[in-house]
Design a protein around this motif. Structure first.
Motif, mmCIF file in Angstrom:
data_model
loop_
_atom_site.group_PDB
_atom_site.id
_atom_site.type_symbol
_atom_site.label_atom_id
_atom_site.label_comp_id
_atom_site.label_asym_id
_atom_site.label_seq_id
_atom_site.Cartn_x
_atom_site.Cartn_y
_atom_site.Cartn_z
ATOM 1 N N TRP A 266 -73.198 28.233 70.601
ATOM 2 C CA TRP A 266 -73.522 26.808 70.549
ATOM 3 C C TRP A 266 -73.814 26.257 71.933
ATOM 4 O O TRP A 266 -73.123 26.575 72.908
ATOM 5 N N LYS A 267 -74.848 25.439 72.023
ATOM 6 C CA LYS A 267 -75.205 24.773 73.266
ATOM 7 C C LYS A 267 -75.348 23.280 73.027
ATOM 8 O O LYS A 267 -75.918 22.855 72.014
ATOM 9 N N ARG A 268 -74.831 22.496 73.976
ATOM 10 C CA ARG A 268 -74.956 21.046 73.848
ATOM 11 C C ARG A 268 -76.388 20.619 74.119
ATOM 12 O O ARG A 268 -76.997 21.005 75.111
ATOM 13 N N THR A 269 -76.941 19.840 73.212
ATOM 14 C CA THR A 269 -78.270 19.258 73.375
ATOM 15 C C THR A 269 -78.173 17.769 73.088
ATOM 16 O O THR A 269 -77.159 17.299 72.536
ATOM 17 N N PRO A 270 -79.186 16.995 73.436
ATOM 18 C CA PRO A 270 -79.126 15.546 73.187
ATOM 19 C C PRO A 270 -78.870 15.190 71.731
ATOM 20 O O PRO A 270 -78.298 14.142 71.428
ATOM 21 N N ASN A 271 -79.278 16.064 70.806
ATOM 22 C CA ASN A 271 -79.131 15.753 69.385
ATOM 23 C C ASN A 271 -78.008 16.547 68.707
ATOM 24 O O ASN A 271 -77.829 16.459 67.504
ATOM 25 N N SER A 272 -77.262 17.337 69.463
ATOM 26 C CA SER A 272 -76.230 18.177 68.854
ATOM 27 C C SER A 272 -75.025 17.356 68.443
ATOM 28 O O SER A 272 -74.691 16.346 69.069
ATOM 29 N N THR A 273 -74.368 17.813 67.375
ATOM 30 C CA THR A 273 -73.178 17.120 66.866
ATOM 31 C C THR A 273 -71.973 18.037 66.755
ATOM 32 O O THR A 273 -70.875 17.582 66.480
ATOM 33 N N GLY A 274 -72.183 19.341 66.926
ATOM 34 C CA GLY A 274 -71.072 20.287 66.811
ATOM 35 C C GLY A 274 -70.807 20.756 65.402
ATOM 36 O O GLY A 274 -69.829 21.458 65.157
ATOM 37 N N ILE A 275 -71.669 20.414 64.447
ATOM 38 C CA ILE A 275 -71.445 20.814 63.057
ATOM 39 C C ILE A 275 -71.682 22.311 62.896
ATOM 40 O O ILE A 275 -72.277 22.971 63.752
ATOM 41 N N LYS A 276 -71.234 22.868 61.758
ATOM 42 C CA LYS A 276 -71.288 24.313 61.525
ATOM 43 C C LYS A 276 -72.687 24.889 61.698
ATOM 44 O O LYS A 276 -72.858 25.974 62.248
ATOM 45 N N ALA A 277 -73.702 24.179 61.230
ATOM 46 C CA ALA A 277 -75.053 24.720 61.240
ATOM 47 C C ALA A 277 -75.548 25.018 62.654
ATOM 48 O O ALA A 277 -76.499 25.786 62.832
ATOM 49 N N GLU A 278 -74.929 24.436 63.656
ATOM 50 C CA GLU A 278 -75.376 24.625 65.035
ATOM 51 C C GLU A 278 -74.670 25.791 65.719
ATOM 52 O O GLU A 278 -74.958 26.095 66.871
ATOM 53 N N HIS A 279 -73.768 26.458 65.027
ATOM 54 C CA HIS A 279 -72.961 27.513 65.643
ATOM 55 C C HIS A 279 -73.364 28.889 65.122
ATOM 56 O O HIS A 279 -73.575 29.082 63.924
ATOM 57 N N GLU A 280 -73.442 29.829 66.031
ATOM 58 C CA GLU A 280 -73.647 31.231 65.680
ATOM 59 C C GLU A 280 -72.572 32.043 66.377
ATOM 60 O O GLU A 280 -72.588 32.229 67.591
ATOM 61 N N LEU A 308 -67.032 23.495 73.651
ATOM 62 C CA LEU A 308 -67.285 23.170 72.253
ATOM 63 C C LEU A 308 -67.010 21.695 72.020
ATOM 64 O O LEU A 308 -65.941 21.192 72.395
ATOM 65 N N ASP A 309 -67.953 20.984 71.427
ATOM 66 C CA ASP A 309 -67.735 19.587 71.053
ATOM 67 C C ASP A 309 -67.135 19.549 69.652
ATOM 68 O O ASP A 309 -67.694 20.133 68.715
ATOM 69 N N MET A 310 -66.005 18.860 69.523
ATOM 70 C CA MET A 310 -65.270 18.870 68.273
ATOM 71 C C MET A 310 -65.867 17.910 67.238
ATOM 72 O O MET A 310 -65.956 16.710 67.496
ATOM 73 N N PRO A 311 -66.281 18.450 66.079
ATOM 74 C CA PRO A 311 -66.799 17.572 65.015
ATOM 75 C C PRO A 311 -65.673 16.996 64.160
ATOM 76 O O PRO A 311 -65.900 16.493 63.070
ATOM 77 N N PHE A 312 -64.433 17.109 64.634
ATOM 78 C CA PHE A 312 -63.273 16.630 63.879
ATOM 79 C C PHE A 312 -62.249 16.080 64.868
ATOM 80 O O PHE A 312 -62.357 16.250 66.084
ATOM 81 N N GLY A 313 -61.241 15.417 64.343
ATOM 82 C CA GLY A 313 -60.130 14.935 65.158
ATOM 83 C C GLY A 313 -58.826 15.208 64.451
ATOM 84 O O GLY A 313 -58.803 15.584 63.269
ATOM 85 N N GLY A 314 -57.715 15.036 65.157
ATOM 86 C CA GLY A 314 -56.405 15.257 64.554
ATOM 87 C C GLY A 314 -55.380 15.678 65.579
ATOM 88 O O GLY A 314 -55.617 15.598 66.791
ATOM 89 N N TYR A 315 -54.240 16.133 65.088
ATOM 90 C CA TYR A 315 -53.117 16.500 65.944
ATOM 91 C C TYR A 315 -52.875 18.004 65.874
ATOM 92 O O TYR A 315 -52.736 18.572 64.792
ATOM 93 N N LEU A 316 -52.819 18.644 67.044
ATOM 94 C CA LEU A 316 -52.610 20.084 67.117
ATOM 95 C C LEU A 316 -51.169 20.417 66.746
ATOM 96 O O LEU A 316 -50.222 19.903 67.345
ATOM 97 N N ILE A 317 -50.999 21.291 65.755
ATOM 98 C CA ILE A 317 -49.676 21.654 65.241
ATOM 99 C C ILE A 317 -49.295 23.090 65.620
ATOM 100 O O ILE A 317 -48.131 23.387 65.863
ATOM 101 N N TYR A 318 -50.304 23.982 65.706
ATOM 102 C CA TYR A 318 -50.029 25.410 65.905
ATOM 103 C C TYR A 318 -51.280 26.077 66.453
ATOM 104 O O TYR A 318 -52.410 25.645 66.167
ATOM 105 N N GLY A 319 -51.105 27.125 67.258
ATOM 106 C CA GLY A 319 -52.251 27.866 67.756
ATOM 107 C C GLY A 319 -51.881 29.301 68.093
ATOM 108 O O GLY A 319 -50.749 29.593 68.488
#
Length: 465
Positions: A266-280, A308-319
């Protein structure tokens, strides 16, 4: 005397309640934790052989549940764990799918042959289209089970999420390599193409000339080169997996699973949103040996970082991270360099299962204090994966699993106006708590005195202790 005893017990109970830490004052989920142990379909391996199959409609807990823990290991027919230096568990993954009601599917079927209208993938919430599993690790699996802290859980079986006319089922992929008697154990586990004598992939397509090793060379039923004259028996093995869960109710806060991959293009572009379709996500990569002559340790570290630009938000619980032999750790950072979660490998130094020398037998996990690490939608995160570059490695992985809660769990407790979190107690709060306690003691004391007086007036005397 009995009335005095009851009064003092009441005082003790009030004192204990008023002094309970906040974490102990919850009326938490009292659901019973259920545990079930399942076996995969059997698979048979001989020296140097490979198992990499997908099994459908495998066993999994039924109903609307919240999974709390999941781990797995390879065992033999007697139920004994098999050491990694005999059978290397390259990876195992567990995924969910939905199948149309009335459509039969066996554990050995390939979903690709089904009508697309009868099969729906029930993938995780991550950004890699080809990493849709919910559970799965590799050689580190015995010491790196997925554990979800209370009061959170991974929700499955929600009737509202099952497409109409479909039912929820589960898939299991096991990639195991028998290394008994092979010429090069590490080379076999890293799927070096020359050791497998492979020049085409499992679909018969020629490999790139520069492809030296990886998943394309150790697919199902391939054979790694064995030492001349070595003889070994074929044996039946299973993946034994243990699931712990509770019934889903309002006391459980659901979390979502996200998987990141260091090979994501994935690469950041002016129109990128970070959604699944943009990732390989390519899943695997090679480590070239360092040609540096210096003595500093960092001269022999292959360091890879992606934004990576996050297309979601929330609280990190585990990693937790997933790496192969040669891995020296992975981490997730904020853009300003703040460490959100790091995961380091543990290498074995023995022969017994769970402590095999030279193999990664565990990865450290992180459990941030709930609410301490919030991910904002659109925020840029940095994923880092480090490997030793002293020697050449093929087909390594740099995955990172995280659990994220959309919202923090709301504590359910009584005495809302009295009980405070220990970290936020102020001097004035302490004074008011003492005043409240003194007042309660006075009220109870008056009650006890009044009751004792009434009993004497009625002609009863307390029995001596």
């Amino acid at each position: 005397m009995e009335s005095n005893k009851e009064g003092w017990l009441l005082l003790v109970e009030l004192f204990l309640i008023l002094n309970l830490p906040y974490s102990l004052a919850f009326v938490g989920n009292e659901n019973k934790i259920n545990t079930a142990v399942f076996l995969s379909p059997k698979f048979v391996l001989g020296p140097g052989s490979v198992e990499n199959r997908f099994y459908y409609n495998v066993d999994f807990p039924k109903g609307h549940i919240a999974v709390k823990s999941f781990n797995a290991e390879v065992i033999d027919e007697a139920g004994n764990p098999v050491p990694l230096h005999e059978t290397y568990l390259h990876h195992w993954v567990v995924g969910r799918y939905y199948i149309r009601e009335g459509v039969e599917i066996s554990e050995f079927d390939d979903h690709a042959k089904f009508n697309s209208s009868d099969y729906i993938s029930g993938r995780n919430s991550g950004i890699c289209p080809n990493l849709g599993q919910f559970f799965g690790l590799g050689s580190e699996t015995r010491k790196t089970a997925t554990h979800v802290p209370d009061p959170y859980g991974i929700e499955f079986g929600n009737p509202a999420e099952v497409p109409s006319g479909f039912e929820e089922q589960w898939m299991l992929n096991i990639h195991a390599i028998d290394t008994r008697g092979v010429e090069d154990k590490l080379g076999c586990t890293e799927c070096r193409c020359d050791l497998y004598n492979v020049t085409v992939d499992e679909h018969g397509r020629p490999l790139r000339p520069d492809y030296k090793g990886g998943l394309l060379c150790c697919y199902d039923r391939t054979q790694c080169r064995v030492k001349q004259g070595f003889e070994g028996i074929r044996r039946t093995l299973y993946l034994r997996y243990t699931v712990k869960w509770v019934d889903m109710d309002s006391s459980v806060s659901p979390v979502k699973i996200y998987i990141f991959d260091i090979t994501d293009t994935w690469k950041r572009t002016p129109n990128s949103t970070g959604i699944k379709a943009e990732h390989e996500c390519k899943v695997e990569y090679d480590i070239e040996p360092s040609r540096a002559t210096g003595l500093a340790d960092d001269r022999y570290v292959d360091n890879r970082r992606i934004s990576l630009d996050m297309p979601f938000g929330g609280y990190l619980i585990y990693g937790v991270a997933h790496q192969h032999s040669g891995g020296i750790g992975s981490a997730l950072y904020r853009e300003d360099g703040q460490v959100m979660c790091s995961s380091l490998p543990t290498y074995g130094d023995g022969e017994e299962p769970g402590n095999e020398a030279g193999y990664i037998v565990g990865m450290t996990t992180c459990y941030p204090q709930p609410g301490a690490i919030e991910i904002s939608k659109g925020e840029t995160l940095i994923l880092e994966s480090n490997y030793s570059s002293i020697r050449h490695h093929t087909g390594v992985m740099g995955l990172f699993y995280i659990l994220v809660a959309d919202q923090l769990a709301e504590p359910m407790h009584t005495l809302h106006t009295v009980i405070q979190t220990q970290d936020s107690i102020t001097p004035s709060a302490i004074v008011w708590a003492l005043v409240a306690m003194i007042g309660l003691i006075a009220v109870v004391a008056v009650g006890i005195h009044y009751r004792f007086k009434r009993e004497k007036e009625d002609g009863y005397e307390a029995i001596g202790m």
